[in-house]
Motif scaffolding. Sequence first.
Motif, short mmCIF file in Angstrom:
data_model
loop_
_atom_site.label_atom_id
_atom_site.label_comp_id
_atom_site.label_asym_id
_atom_site.label_seq_id
_atom_site.Cartn_x
_atom_site.Cartn_y
_atom_site.Cartn_z
N LEU A 145 0.85 -1.19 0.00
CA LEU A 145 0.00 0.00 0.00
C LEU A 145 0.88 1.23 0.00
O LEU A 145 1.81 1.35 0.80
CB LEU A 145 -0.90 0.02 1.25
CG LEU A 145 -1.66 1.31 1.49
CD1 LEU A 145 -2.79 1.45 0.48
CD2 LEU A 145 -2.22 1.35 2.89
N ALA A 183 0.02 5.09 0.36
CA ALA A 183 -1.02 6.09 0.60
C ALA A 183 -0.39 7.47 0.64
O ALA A 183 0.72 7.65 1.13
CB ALA A 183 -1.73 5.79 1.92
N GLU A 225 3.63 10.77 2.33
CA GLU A 225 3.41 9.44 1.78
C GLU A 225 3.77 8.39 2.81
O GLU A 225 4.69 8.59 3.60
CB GLU A 225 4.30 9.20 0.55
CG GLU A 225 3.74 9.74 -0.72
CD GLU A 225 4.55 9.27 -1.92
OE1 GLU A 225 4.96 8.09 -1.97
OE2 GLU A 225 4.76 10.10 -2.81
#
Length: 111
Positions: free
Chosen positions: A46, A48, A54
Amino acid sequence: MPAPSWENLDHFLQLDDVGGFAVTAKISFRDENTREIAGIFDEPYLNAQLGEYEVDDAQPRFTCKELDCVGIKRGDYLTLQNGKQYFIMTYPQEDGTGLCILKLEERGDST
């Protein structure tokens, strides 16, 4: 919810040693009981982003039969065949097909 009549989940969750994709995992309950279940472990990546920030993270999960998840609660833990241990972070999340997902977090003290 029972599995759909057109799908045999035991065929879908065949173990890796017989040509399938599933592995056996041991569920350890807080009352010290254990149970072995078959399922598919994966750890999707992941990335994000929130504004300029980040975060890169993995989200381990274990997909298994809903009937095998009876009694599993947040705070129990799962041990894979390789000895890695994961906390179960949520109650089992049913998907309506007879399968459910256990969201996991790696235990820091696993052996």
